[in-house]
Design an enzyme around this catalytic site. Structure first.
Site, mmCIF file in Angstrom:
data_model
loop_
_atom_site.group_PDB
_atom_site.id
_atom_site.type_symbol
_atom_site.label_atom_id
_atom_site.label_comp_id
_atom_site.label_asym_id
_atom_site.label_seq_id
_atom_site.Cartn_x
_atom_site.Cartn_y
_atom_site.Cartn_z
ATOM 1 N N CYS A 98 68.139 62.221 38.565
ATOM 2 C CA CYS A 98 67.966 63.378 37.757
ATOM 3 C C CYS A 98 69.375 64.022 37.862
ATOM 4 O O CYS A 98 69.658 64.726 38.859
ATOM 5 C CB CYS A 98 66.737 64.338 38.036
ATOM 6 S SG CYS A 98 66.523 65.634 36.879
ATOM 7 N N LYS B 103 64.656 55.297 42.025
ATOM 8 C CA LYS B 103 65.266 55.326 40.839
ATOM 9 C C LYS B 103 66.663 56.096 41.093
ATOM 10 O O LYS B 103 66.732 57.523 41.383
ATOM 11 C CB LYS B 103 64.433 55.886 39.847
ATOM 12 C CG LYS B 103 65.216 55.985 38.556
ATOM 13 C CD LYS B 103 64.158 56.239 37.220
ATOM 14 C CE LYS B 103 64.881 56.338 35.986
ATOM 15 N NZ LYS B 103 65.866 57.638 35.721
ATOM 16 N N MET C 235 60.013 60.423 32.526
ATOM 17 C CA MET C 235 60.907 61.517 31.515
ATOM 18 C C MET C 235 60.147 62.783 31.706
ATOM 19 O O MET C 235 59.045 62.973 31.059
ATOM 20 C CB MET C 235 61.260 61.125 30.162
ATOM 21 C CG MET C 235 62.190 60.187 29.961
ATOM 22 S SD MET C 235 62.569 59.620 28.536
ATOM 23 C CE MET C 235 60.937 58.741 27.804
ATOM 24 N N ALA C 236 60.431 63.799 32.416
ATOM 25 C CA ALA C 236 59.851 65.131 32.583
ATOM 26 C C ALA C 236 59.743 65.681 31.063
ATOM 27 O O ALA C 236 60.508 65.696 30.419
ATOM 28 C CB ALA C 236 60.786 65.989 33.519
ATOM 29 N N ARG D 129 64.348 56.959 26.489
ATOM 30 C CA ARG D 129 64.541 57.696 25.168
ATOM 31 C C ARG D 129 64.301 56.927 24.045
ATOM 32 O O ARG D 129 63.645 57.260 22.734
ATOM 33 C CB ARG D 129 65.886 58.353 24.999
ATOM 34 C CG ARG D 129 66.070 59.496 25.944
ATOM 35 C CD ARG D 129 67.613 59.863 26.341
ATOM 36 N NE ARG D 129 68.334 58.674 26.588
ATOM 37 C CZ ARG D 129 69.708 58.765 26.879
ATOM 38 N NH1 ARG D 129 70.599 59.649 26.150
ATOM 39 N NH2 ARG D 129 70.214 57.362 27.111
ATOM 40 N N GLY E 279 69.208 52.262 30.820
ATOM 41 C CA GLY E 279 70.194 53.038 30.140
ATOM 42 C C GLY E 279 70.340 52.515 28.876
ATOM 43 O O GLY E 279 71.140 51.307 28.692
ATOM 44 N N ASP E 280 70.095 53.130 27.681
ATOM 45 C CA ASP E 280 70.469 52.563 26.465
ATOM 46 C C ASP E 280 69.861 51.159 25.993
ATOM 47 O O ASP E 280 70.456 50.641 25.102
ATOM 48 C CB ASP E 280 72.107 52.564 26.112
ATOM 49 C CG ASP E 280 72.548 54.078 26.465
ATOM 50 O OD1 ASP E 280 71.676 55.270 26.625
ATOM 51 O OD2 ASP E 280 73.977 54.232 26.571
ATOM 52 N N GLN F 40 56.493 59.351 40.482
ATOM 53 C CA GLN F 40 57.533 59.902 41.017
ATOM 54 C C GLN F 40 57.652 61.200 41.744
ATOM 55 O O GLN F 40 57.111 62.066 41.293
ATOM 56 C CB GLN F 40 58.604 60.026 39.920
ATOM 57 C CG GLN F 40 60.081 60.138 40.270
ATOM 58 C CD GLN F 40 61.192 60.111 39.192
ATOM 59 O OE1 GLN F 40 61.170 61.256 38.565
ATOM 60 N NE2 GLN F 40 61.967 59.051 39.120
HETATM 61 C C1 LIG Z 1 63.859 64.216 28.530
HETATM 62 C C2 LIG Z 1 64.178 63.318 29.889
HETATM 63 C C3 LIG Z 1 63.631 63.566 31.160
HETATM 64 C C4 LIG Z 1 63.979 62.747 32.159
HETATM 65 N N1 LIG Z 1 63.191 63.013 33.152
HETATM 66 C C5 LIG Z 1 63.405 62.239 34.245
HETATM 67 C C6 LIG Z 1 62.780 62.399 35.592
HETATM 68 O O1 LIG Z 1 61.792 63.087 35.609
HETATM 69 N N2 LIG Z 1 62.930 61.242 36.561
HETATM 70 C C7 LIG Z 1 63.730 60.609 36.607
HETATM 71 O O2 LIG Z 1 64.302 59.786 37.399
HETATM 72 N N3 LIG Z 1 64.785 60.314 35.386
HETATM 73 C C8 LIG Z 1 64.459 61.096 34.424
HETATM 74 N N4 LIG Z 1 65.167 61.012 33.433
HETATM 75 C C9 LIG Z 1 66.056 59.919 33.225
HETATM 76 C C10 LIG Z 1 65.572 58.604 32.480
HETATM 77 O O3 LIG Z 1 64.223 58.127 33.126
HETATM 78 C C11 LIG Z 1 66.421 57.563 32.129
HETATM 79 O O4 LIG Z 1 66.996 57.342 33.344
HETATM 80 C C12 LIG Z 1 67.680 57.887 31.109
HETATM 81 O O5 LIG Z 1 66.856 58.395 29.966
HETATM 82 C C13 LIG Z 1 68.210 56.720 30.766
HETATM 83 O O6 LIG Z 1 67.309 55.734 30.065
HETATM 84 P P1 LIG Z 1 67.242 55.764 28.460
HETATM 85 O O7 LIG Z 1 68.570 55.370 27.886
HETATM 86 O O8 LIG Z 1 66.396 54.347 28.308
HETATM 87 O O9 LIG Z 1 66.434 56.782 28.009
HETATM 88 C C14 LIG Z 1 64.772 61.948 32.141
HETATM 89 C C15 LIG Z 1 65.451 61.583 30.839
HETATM 90 C C16 LIG Z 1 65.212 62.416 29.660
HETATM 91 C C17 LIG Z 1 65.878 62.121 28.382
#
Ligand SMILES: Cc1cc2nc3c(=O)[nH]c(=O)nc-3n(C[C@H](O)[C@H](O)[C@H](O)COP(=O)(O)O)c2cc1C
Length: 337
Positions: free
Chosen positions: A115, A154, A32-33, A240, A216-217, A85
């Site tokens: 992304c 990914k 997560m950036a 998240r 995801g979630d 990544q």
């Molecule tokens: C703030 C934020 C930054 C993210 N940055 C990236 C990223 O740099 N590379 C990537 O592949 N996914 C990124 N994602 C997506 C997450 O890796 C993940 O796929 C997505 O949040 C769903 O998973 P979760 O429900 O567990 O959050 C980002 C998500 C968030 C919320």
């Protein structure tokens, strides 16, 4: 039902191998950036994550000299298996970024094709690539050929619901030598709206032999078990739900292994983790940026306990690192969370 349970038990015990690397467990911190910086990754690893993927690094060498990139690029000395990544749309630049990352300590290269950010997609990088399988193939081949370390991918389920091509992309990835695939159960058009779906992840798992990581979630031990059971995935990726709750990995791992919940963390431990995290951010980013970056993390830790945002308003106005720590100590001293 009994068969399903046996499958989940087997899954959480089965080791996840990515190339030559064996993960200590099957729970991975999602990249997560702006969130999964080194202090956050270290914390998640300490609290039960099997691996943590770094924030994305742009494959454009013109931005490598910014302080943000330089801070993201160095991985020497980090704990755990270092998965880095990279994001971009040009196969040669992606190959070069992979090589530079390996020189900087990456042990696994992860390619970002998920992304949804406009800034990234307008350059055809991230999930925008899902519209161009021809370019995906060139990128995957170029990166796999450029480095000795394992390369993972990914991605999302497709560009939009009418164009879900994750099974096609997954098969291509396997053929190109990708060693594991993480799949977020949303299309690009979904952004982060609605709920992630797991049918596509299940279909991908059935279509390929490399490890599939469901994402995801996944926000509770029960959800983790459900997703493992339903998709048959080899591992789970959590983003998240770990914000302000890095110990979620321990909670999930314990539940998958025993079927029982760990007791909630004592307040003193939450305090220690939060203050330790904020101190690590001050140290990593320095006295100016550190307190600013700490704000969002503190907001996540305390969101349930400070629902009116009263403490948050006070905290966010503080610019001094030491004062942040004092105010946090006082918060825990005077409030029972
Ligand atoms: C703030 C934020 C930054 C993210 N940055 C990236 C990223 O740099 N590379 C990537 O592949 N996914 C990124 N994602 C997506 C997450 O890796 C993940 O796929 C997505 O949040 C769903 O998973 P979760 O429900 O567990 O959050 C980002 C998500 C968030 C919320």
């Amino acid at each position: 039902m009994r068969k399903m349970r046996a499958l989940a038990e087997m899954k959480c015990d089965a080791v996840l191998k990515i190339g030559n690397y064996t993960l200590p467990n099957n729970l991975i911190v999602a990249p997560m950036a702006g969130v999964t910086d080194r202090p956050f990754r270290e914390l998640c690893l300490r609290y039960g994550a099997g691996m943590a993927v770094s924030e994305m690094m742009s494959s454009n060498p013109k931005v490598w000299n910014t302080s943000k990139s330089l801070q993201r690029m160095v991985h020497e000395g980090e704990s755990g298996i270092r998965s880095v990544q990279i994001a971009g749309a040009d196969p040669d630049l992606m190959a070069q970024a992979a090589q530079v990352s390996v020189e900087n300590g990456a042990q696994i290269i992860d390619i970002n094709m998920g992304c949804p950010a406009k800034k990234v997609n307008k350059k055809l990088a991230g999930s925008a690539l899902l519209q161009r399988p021809d370019i995906i193939e060139q990128i995957l081949k170029a990166v796999v050929n450029a480095v000795e370390v394992p390369v993972t991918l990914k991605t999302r389920t497709g560009w939009d619901t009418d164009n879900k091509n994750c099974v096609e992309v997954a098969k291509m990835a396997e053929q190109c030598g990708i060693q594991a695939l993480a799949l977020h159960g949303r299309t690009r058009a979904c952004m982060y709206k609605g709920e992630a779906e797991y049918d596509s992840i299940r279909a991908v798992k059935q279509a390929i032999s490399i490890p599939v990581i469901a994402n995801g979630d996944i926000d509770s031990p029960e959800k983790a078990k459900l997703v493992l059971d339903y998709t048959g995935a080899d591992a789970l990726m959590i983003g998240r739900p770990a914000q302000g709750r890095p110990w979620i990995f321990n909670q999930i791992q314990h539940f998958l292994q025993t079927g029982e919940h760990l007791p909630p963390l004592p307040v003193e431990e939450v305090q220690d983790i939060l203050i330790g995290h904020v101190q690590a951010l001050h140290e990593f980013y320095g006295e100016f940026l550190g307190p600013r970056i700490a704000r969002k993390h503190v907001g996540w830790y305390l969101k349930e306990h400070d629902s009116e945002g009263e403490f948050r308003r006070i905290f966010n106005a503080i610019e001094d690192a030491k004062q942040q720590i004092d105010v946090l100590r006082n918060y825990f001293y005077t409030t029972s969370i």
